[in-house]
Motif scaffolding. Sequence first.
Motif, mmCIF file in Angstrom:
data_model
loop_
_atom_site.group_PDB
_atom_site.id
_atom_site.type_symbol
_atom_site.label_atom_id
_atom_site.label_comp_id
_atom_site.label_asym_id
_atom_site.label_seq_id
_atom_site.Cartn_x
_atom_site.Cartn_y
_atom_site.Cartn_z
ATOM 1 N N ALA A 96 42.866 -2.155 8.363
ATOM 2 C CA ALA A 96 42.580 -0.963 9.174
ATOM 3 C C ALA A 96 43.217 0.275 8.564
ATOM 4 O O ALA A 96 42.601 1.351 8.498
ATOM 5 C CB ALA A 96 43.091 -1.168 10.600
ATOM 6 N N SER A 97 44.443 0.124 8.112
ATOM 7 C CA SER A 97 45.148 1.249 7.488
ATOM 8 C C SER A 97 44.439 1.718 6.220
ATOM 9 O O SER A 97 44.279 2.926 5.989
ATOM 10 C CB SER A 97 46.591 0.836 7.173
ATOM 11 N N GLN A 98 44.003 0.773 5.395
ATOM 12 C CA GLN A 98 43.335 1.129 4.143
ATOM 13 C C GLN A 98 41.993 1.812 4.412
ATOM 14 O O GLN A 98 41.632 2.777 3.732
ATOM 15 C CB GLN A 98 43.135 -0.115 3.272
ATOM 16 N N THR A 99 41.226 1.313 5.380
ATOM 17 C CA THR A 99 39.953 1.955 5.722
ATOM 18 C C THR A 99 40.191 3.390 6.175
ATOM 19 O O THR A 99 39.477 4.316 5.763
ATOM 20 C CB THR A 99 39.232 1.162 6.821
ATOM 21 N N ALA A 100 41.190 3.599 7.018
ATOM 22 C CA ALA A 100 41.501 4.937 7.492
ATOM 23 C C ALA A 100 41.951 5.844 6.349
ATOM 24 O O ALA A 100 41.549 7.012 6.267
ATOM 25 C CB ALA A 100 42.587 4.870 8.572
ATOM 26 N N ARG A 101 42.776 5.331 5.459
ATOM 27 C CA ARG A 101 43.259 6.133 4.326
ATOM 28 C C ARG A 101 42.103 6.552 3.409
ATOM 29 O O ARG A 101 42.031 7.697 2.966
ATOM 30 C CB ARG A 101 44.273 5.328 3.507
ATOM 31 N N ILE A 102 41.220 5.608 3.125
ATOM 32 C CA ILE A 102 40.089 5.911 2.233
ATOM 33 C C ILE A 102 39.212 7.000 2.839
ATOM 34 O O ILE A 102 38.816 7.955 2.164
ATOM 35 C CB ILE A 102 39.275 4.633 1.960
ATOM 36 N N SER B 106 34.049 1.182 -1.444
ATOM 37 C CA SER B 106 35.494 0.958 -1.474
ATOM 38 C C SER B 106 35.945 0.067 -0.323
ATOM 39 O O SER B 106 37.020 -0.531 -0.378
ATOM 40 C CB SER B 106 36.243 2.296 -1.410
ATOM 41 N N CYS B 107 35.126 -0.007 0.729
ATOM 42 C CA CYS B 107 35.436 -0.851 1.879
ATOM 43 C C CYS B 107 34.513 -2.064 1.958
ATOM 44 O O CYS B 107 34.436 -2.718 3.008
ATOM 45 C CB CYS B 107 35.324 -0.040 3.169
ATOM 46 N N SER B 108 33.789 -2.361 0.873
ATOM 47 C CA SER B 108 32.815 -3.466 0.840
ATOM 48 C C SER B 108 31.755 -3.321 1.932
ATOM 49 O O SER B 108 31.258 -4.318 2.462
ATOM 50 C CB SER B 108 33.526 -4.821 0.991
ATOM 51 N N GLY B 109 31.403 -2.073 2.258
ATOM 52 C CA GLY B 109 30.490 -1.849 3.368
ATOM 53 C C GLY B 109 29.115 -1.350 2.990
ATOM 54 O O GLY B 109 28.310 -1.054 3.874
ATOM 55 N N GLU C 143 31.015 6.672 11.393
ATOM 56 C CA GLU C 143 30.807 5.873 12.602
ATOM 57 C C GLU C 143 30.831 4.384 12.274
ATOM 58 O O GLU C 143 31.432 3.577 12.996
ATOM 59 C CB GLU C 143 29.481 6.243 13.253
ATOM 60 N N PHE C 144 30.184 4.008 11.185
ATOM 61 C CA PHE C 144 30.132 2.605 10.788
ATOM 62 C C PHE C 144 31.534 2.076 10.477
ATOM 63 O O PHE C 144 31.916 0.989 10.942
ATOM 64 C CB PHE C 144 29.232 2.457 9.569
ATOM 65 N N LEU C 145 32.307 2.832 9.722
ATOM 66 C CA LEU C 145 33.621 2.346 9.289
ATOM 67 C C LEU C 145 34.681 2.429 10.380
ATOM 68 O O LEU C 145 35.706 1.753 10.297
ATOM 69 C CB LEU C 145 34.084 3.122 8.053
ATOM 70 N N ILE C 146 34.441 3.237 11.401
ATOM 71 C CA ILE C 146 35.390 3.311 12.511
ATOM 72 C C ILE C 146 34.993 2.380 13.646
ATOM 73 O O ILE C 146 35.807 1.607 14.152
ATOM 74 C CB ILE C 146 35.506 4.755 13.044
ATOM 75 N N TYR C 147 33.712 2.406 14.032
ATOM 76 C CA TYR C 147 33.311 1.813 15.309
ATOM 77 C C TYR C 147 32.483 0.531 15.235
ATOM 78 O O TYR C 147 32.290 -0.118 16.262
ATOM 79 C CB TYR C 147 32.516 2.839 16.120
ATOM 80 N N ASP C 148 31.973 0.173 14.071
ATOM 81 C CA ASP C 148 31.047 -0.953 14.051
ATOM 82 C C ASP C 148 31.698 -2.222 14.614
ATOM 83 O O ASP C 148 32.836 -2.552 14.271
ATOM 84 C CB ASP C 148 30.539 -1.216 12.630
ATOM 85 N N SER D 157 35.728 -2.538 9.663
ATOM 86 C CA SER D 157 35.762 -1.346 10.514
ATOM 87 C C SER D 157 37.102 -1.305 11.246
ATOM 88 O O SER D 157 37.735 -2.344 11.498
ATOM 89 C CB SER D 157 34.613 -1.347 11.517
ATOM 90 N N ILE D 158 37.539 -0.098 11.582
ATOM 91 C CA ILE D 158 38.840 0.049 12.235
ATOM 92 C C ILE D 158 38.847 -0.653 13.585
ATOM 93 O O ILE D 158 39.811 -1.333 13.943
ATOM 94 C CB ILE D 158 39.192 1.541 12.362
ATOM 95 N N ARG D 159 37.769 -0.502 14.352
ATOM 96 C CA ARG D 159 37.718 -1.147 15.663
ATOM 97 C C ARG D 159 37.797 -2.674 15.526
ATOM 98 O O ARG D 159 38.549 -3.337 16.247
ATOM 99 C CB ARG D 159 36.443 -0.754 16.392
ATOM 100 N N TRP D 160 37.030 -3.236 14.604
ATOM 101 C CA TRP D 160 37.064 -4.693 14.416
ATOM 102 C C TRP D 160 38.473 -5.154 14.049
ATOM 103 O O TRP D 160 38.982 -6.136 14.593
ATOM 104 C CB TRP D 160 36.064 -5.095 13.333
ATOM 105 N N CYS D 161 39.096 -4.450 13.108
ATOM 106 C CA CYS D 161 40.439 -4.846 12.659
ATOM 107 C C CYS D 161 41.447 -4.771 13.808
ATOM 108 O O CYS D 161 42.322 -5.635 13.934
ATOM 109 C CB CYS D 161 40.881 -3.963 11.498
ATOM 110 N N LEU D 162 41.328 -3.745 14.645
ATOM 111 C CA LEU D 162 42.255 -3.624 15.779
ATOM 112 C C LEU D 162 42.014 -4.728 16.806
ATOM 113 O O LEU D 162 42.958 -5.218 17.422
ATOM 114 C CB LEU D 162 42.126 -2.250 16.422
ATOM 115 N N TRP D 163 40.760 -5.106 17.010
ATOM 116 C CA TRP D 163 40.488 -6.255 17.880
ATOM 117 C C TRP D 163 41.182 -7.504 17.357
ATOM 118 O O TRP D 163 41.780 -8.265 18.110
ATOM 119 C CB TRP D 163 38.979 -6.509 17.957
ATOM 120 N N GLU D 164 41.080 -7.720 16.038
ATOM 121 C CA GLU D 164 41.715 -8.900 15.434
ATOM 122 C C GLU D 164 43.233 -8.819 15.537
ATOM 123 O O GLU D 164 43.907 -9.833 15.756
ATOM 124 C CB GLU D 164 41.273 -9.028 13.974
#
Length: 281
Positions: free
Chosen positions: A157-163, A193-196, A217-222, A228-235
């Motif tokens: 999540a941190s790396q996605t946000a930084r990128i 860079s996020c394999s997305g 939107e995809f990298l934050i909320y998908d 995605s940041i939301r998925w990582c935070l759920w995990e």
Amino acid sequence: CFWMARYLERVENTARVLEVNRTLLLDFHVPLEQQWRPLLIISGIHDYKGEVTAEAVQEYMTWERDNPFSVISSLFWARENARIIREVISGEMWERLNYYHLWMQGTAGRDAYDSNRHEFYSQVRRINQLLHGIADTTMSHGEAWEFFKLGTHLERASQTARIMDVKYHTLLARAEDIGTPVDNAHWVAILMSCSGYEPFHKKPRSAPIDPGTAVAEFLIYDEQFPRSIRWCLWECESAATAAAGNPVGRARTPVETRIAELLAWLDARTIHTIVRDGLHE
């Protein structure tokens, strides 16, 4: 387990952004100051003293042992954490991690780097992917496993946000650049860079939206993309809850509370309010 997972995730992420940046610069003219310095900023390195060239940055981010975000340093510390907890991880996992550590420390890794940079970074990316597969199928899925998951997804999540932040805050200096082919290429590079890249294009959309907003939107909320940041935070939330145990009436730990608050903060917004208020902010 927590820090081993974070260092392994960092190995893969660093290799991927280095390779994506090399590919991007082959196809598009990018101003000199925007070529390699953002990769240092992604890793939190703001005081780099050397010359910011392609070879210098790749060398520093791959082989510099004193750089805590370099590939060789991250792999070293992942192996050190694994060595301390050998009774927790499986023998197969230790054997493979130790193999790649020795590969990087010896001449084989350096020879691969010098002869075929693309294949070298591809091999480095596979280290984390392979070790996650081994861990998933050979480790007991108990408390240690939950800390492994927590470290992985917190780092991710941190790396996605930084990128994303570096793209918006550093690379988009002029309003007239928005929507140009180079700008769109940068958003493609963010996805890669996020394999997305493939998951983004395979996802159906009901309404047209500009590329930058769509990627953000995809990298934050998908809800289905595992970076995605939301998925990582759920995990992270799931792993923290499982690691703490879940008896009836148990109060949340401070970690669980903070993750839940962050998820609530995120879900109270849409991508349009985030873009309006400032993606960097």
